[in-house]
Scaffold this motif. Sequence first.
Motif, PDB file in Angstrom:
ATOM      1  N   HIS A 134      -7.965  -5.093  -8.087  1.00 49.17           N
ATOM      2  CA  HIS A 134      -6.830  -5.480  -8.067  1.00 49.17           C
ATOM      3  C   HIS A 134      -6.071  -3.962  -9.672  1.00 49.17           C
ATOM      4  N   LEU A 135      -6.667  -5.172 -10.512  1.00 50.11           N
ATOM      5  CA  LEU A 135      -6.748  -4.679 -11.864  1.00 50.11           C
ATOM      6  C   LEU A 135      -6.890  -3.244 -12.274  1.00 50.11           C
ATOM      7  N   ASN A 136      -7.617  -3.060 -11.742  1.00 43.14           N
ATOM      8  CA  ASN A 136      -8.813  -1.280 -11.420  1.00 43.14           C
ATOM      9  C   ASN A 136      -8.245  -1.123 -10.831  1.00 43.14           C
ATOM     10  N   GLY A 137      -7.402  -0.679 -10.101  1.00 42.61           N
ATOM     11  CA  GLY A 137      -7.238   0.401  -9.017  1.00 42.61           C
ATOM     12  C   GLY A 137      -6.832   0.218  -7.810  1.00 42.61           C
ATOM     13  N   LYS A 138      -8.326  -0.694  -7.457  1.00 46.25           N
ATOM     14  CA  LYS A 138      -8.582  -0.944  -6.158  1.00 46.25           C
ATOM     15  C   LYS A 138      -8.412  -1.912  -5.167  1.00 46.25           C
ATOM     16  N   LEU A 139      -8.186  -1.643  -4.093  1.00 45.06           N
ATOM     17  CA  LEU A 139      -7.601  -2.394  -2.957  1.00 45.06           C
ATOM     18  C   LEU A 139      -8.536  -2.478  -1.959  1.00 45.06           C
ATOM     19  N   LEU A 140      -8.934  -3.151  -1.139  1.00 48.18           N
ATOM     20  CA  LEU A 140      -9.462  -3.546  -0.272  1.00 48.18           C
ATOM     21  C   LEU A 140     -10.077  -2.958   0.834  1.00 48.18           C
TER      22      LEU A 140
ATOM     23  N   SER B 282      -0.384  -9.689 -26.599  1.00 43.66           N
ATOM     24  CA  SER B 282      -0.471 -10.928 -27.485  1.00 43.66           C
ATOM     25  C   SER B 282       0.554 -11.628 -25.940  1.00 43.66           C
ATOM     26  N   ILE B 283      -0.183 -13.141 -25.832  1.00 39.60           N
ATOM     27  CA  ILE B 283       0.479 -13.911 -25.327  1.00 39.60           C
ATOM     28  C   ILE B 283       1.645 -14.460 -25.625  1.00 39.60           C
ATOM     29  N   ASP B 284       2.927 -13.854 -25.146  1.00 35.12           N
ATOM     30  CA  ASP B 284       4.144 -14.338 -26.444  1.00 35.12           C
ATOM     31  C   ASP B 284       4.907 -15.021 -24.807  1.00 35.12           C
ATOM     32  N   ASP B 285       6.316 -15.154 -24.968  1.00 35.62           N
ATOM     33  CA  ASP B 285       7.430 -16.226 -23.729  1.00 35.62           C
ATOM     34  C   ASP B 285       7.320 -14.472 -22.264  1.00 35.62           C
ATOM     35  N   TYR B 286       7.049 -13.348 -23.020  1.00 36.81           N
ATOM     36  CA  TYR B 286       7.416 -12.803 -21.417  1.00 36.81           C
ATOM     37  C   TYR B 286       6.158 -12.560 -20.915  1.00 36.81           C
ATOM     38  N   ILE B 287       4.732 -12.840 -21.419  1.00 36.54           N
ATOM     39  CA  ILE B 287       3.872 -12.825 -20.782  1.00 36.54           C
ATOM     40  C   ILE B 287       3.784 -14.644 -19.961  1.00 36.54           C
ATOM     41  N   ILE B 288       4.370 -15.470 -20.638  1.00 30.92           N
ATOM     42  CA  ILE B 288       4.299 -16.501 -19.990  1.00 30.92           C
ATOM     43  C   ILE B 288       5.459 -17.038 -18.632  1.00 30.92           C
ATOM     44  N   ASN B 289       6.425 -16.514 -18.821  1.00 28.99           N
ATOM     45  CA  ASN B 289       7.488 -15.903 -17.882  1.00 28.99           C
ATOM     46  C   ASN B 289       6.593 -15.556 -16.657  1.00 28.99           C
ATOM     47  N   LEU B 290       6.208 -14.154 -17.314  1.00 30.62           N
ATOM     48  CA  LEU B 290       5.706 -13.539 -15.856  1.00 30.62           C
ATOM     49  C   LEU B 290       4.494 -14.739 -14.916  1.00 30.62           C
ATOM     50  N   SER B 291       3.170 -14.780 -15.809  1.00 33.95           N
ATOM     51  CA  SER B 291       2.869 -15.915 -14.690  1.00 33.95           C
ATOM     52  C   SER B 291       3.300 -16.891 -14.440  1.00 33.95           C
ATOM     53  N   LYS B 292       4.034 -17.788 -14.925  1.00 33.36           N
ATOM     54  CA  LYS B 292       4.925 -18.457 -13.944  1.00 33.36           C
ATOM     55  C   LYS B 292       5.775 -18.215 -12.845  1.00 33.36           C
ATOM     56  N   LYS B 293       6.348 -16.688 -13.323  1.00 36.42           N
ATOM     57  CA  LYS B 293       6.644 -15.999 -11.769  1.00 36.42           C
ATOM     58  C   LYS B 293       5.507 -15.797 -11.241  1.00 36.42           C
ATOM     59  N   MET B 294       4.660 -15.127 -11.182  1.00 37.74           N
ATOM     60  CA  MET B 294       3.908 -14.137 -10.493  1.00 37.74           C
ATOM     61  C   MET B 294       3.309 -15.440  -9.596  1.00 37.74           C
TER      62      MET B 294
ATOM     63  N   GLN C 263       0.287  -5.770  -8.192  1.00 37.29           N
ATOM     64  CA  GLN C 263       1.242  -6.345  -6.945  1.00 37.29           C
ATOM     65  C   GLN C 263       2.625  -6.436  -6.799  1.00 37.29           C
ATOM     66  N   ILE C 264       3.358  -6.803  -8.323  1.00 39.16           N
ATOM     67  CA  ILE C 264       4.942  -6.702  -8.480  1.00 39.16           C
ATOM     68  C   ILE C 264       5.094  -5.565  -9.364  1.00 39.16           C
ATOM     69  N   GLY C 265       4.332  -4.302  -8.975  1.00 35.31           N
ATOM     70  CA  GLY C 265       4.440  -3.010  -9.993  1.00 35.31           C
ATOM     71  C   GLY C 265       4.367  -3.243 -11.252  1.00 35.31           C
TER      72      GLY C 265
ATOM     73  N   PHE D  88       0.770  -1.743  -0.105  1.00 33.07           N
ATOM     74  CA  PHE D  88       0.149  -0.030   0.123  1.00 33.07           C
ATOM     75  C   PHE D  88       0.279   1.779  -0.102  1.00 33.07           C
ATOM     76  N   GLY D  89       0.489   1.819  -1.439  1.00 34.56           N
ATOM     77  CA  GLY D  89       1.078   3.506  -1.228  1.00 34.56           C
ATOM     78  C   GLY D  89       2.279   3.594  -2.029  1.00 34.56           C
ATOM     79  N   HIS D  90       2.488   1.777  -2.794  1.00 35.12           N
ATOM     80  CA  HIS D  90       3.439   2.056  -4.307  1.00 35.12           C
ATOM     81  C   HIS D  90       1.715   2.626  -5.244  1.00 35.12           C
ATOM     82  N   PRO D  91       2.243   3.545  -5.962  1.00 38.77           N
ATOM     83  CA  PRO D  91       1.545   4.120  -6.911  1.00 38.77           C
ATOM     84  C   PRO D  91       0.828   3.202  -8.164  1.00 38.77           C
ATOM     85  N   SER D  92       1.332   1.503  -8.656  1.00 43.19           N
ATOM     86  CA  SER D  92       0.599   1.259  -8.948  1.00 43.19           C
ATOM     87  C   SER D  92      -0.355   0.154  -8.650  1.00 43.19           C
ATOM     88  N   LEU D  93      -0.532   0.311  -7.444  1.00 42.62           N
ATOM     89  CA  LEU D  93      -1.435  -0.251  -6.691  1.00 42.62           C
ATOM     90  C   LEU D  93      -2.749   0.335  -7.375  1.00 42.62           C
ATOM     91  N   LYS D  94      -2.130   1.983  -7.332  1.00 44.16           N
ATOM     92  CA  LYS D  94      -3.638   2.462  -7.702  1.00 44.16           C
ATOM     93  C   LYS D  94      -4.210   3.176  -8.961  1.00 44.16           C
TER      94      LYS D  94
END
Length: 164
Positions: free
Chosen positions: A132-138, A21-33, A49-51, A7-13
Amino acid sequence: MSEIVVFGHPSLKQKSTNITSIDDYIINLSKKMIKIMYEAPGVGLAAPQIGINKNIFVFDAGDGPKVAINPVLEKVSGEIIFMEGCLSLPGYYWDIERYEYARISCLNEKNQQVIYEGDDLLGRVLQHEFDHLNGKLLLSSLKRKERRNALKEISIKGFPGDQI
Ligand SMILES: [Zn+2]
């Protein structure tokens, strides 16, 4: 050290943008998440939540890890109040009112159109991560007075592991 921003980090808002496109970057991102979510541990994690302000979240409501890309909230029904926390508000829990049932349509990491739907924990996780994707927190789901108290508590206590 956790890569999860609190909370306080700008990407959360910020509102996230669709993935084109669902490329290698997105596939790797999903694994990392998924890895970060399990390590936390948590039942869901959204990219902000990871910026990263992209429309992707991962979750595991007891049925194995799932990936939701460009989700659309298609249907909700019912009402339920439940104690809820967030990895970006570590150490805090509040009674949150939500719809009991939620249905989301999205793409998975294999570029397939999928539907995730359910009540109980699953319905709740879907709504929480979608927010979260809409910039909304609890905090924005709390009533005005509760929210004021929560913000005050956070400003005094901070989060576990904070440098004081
Ligand atoms: Zn959260």
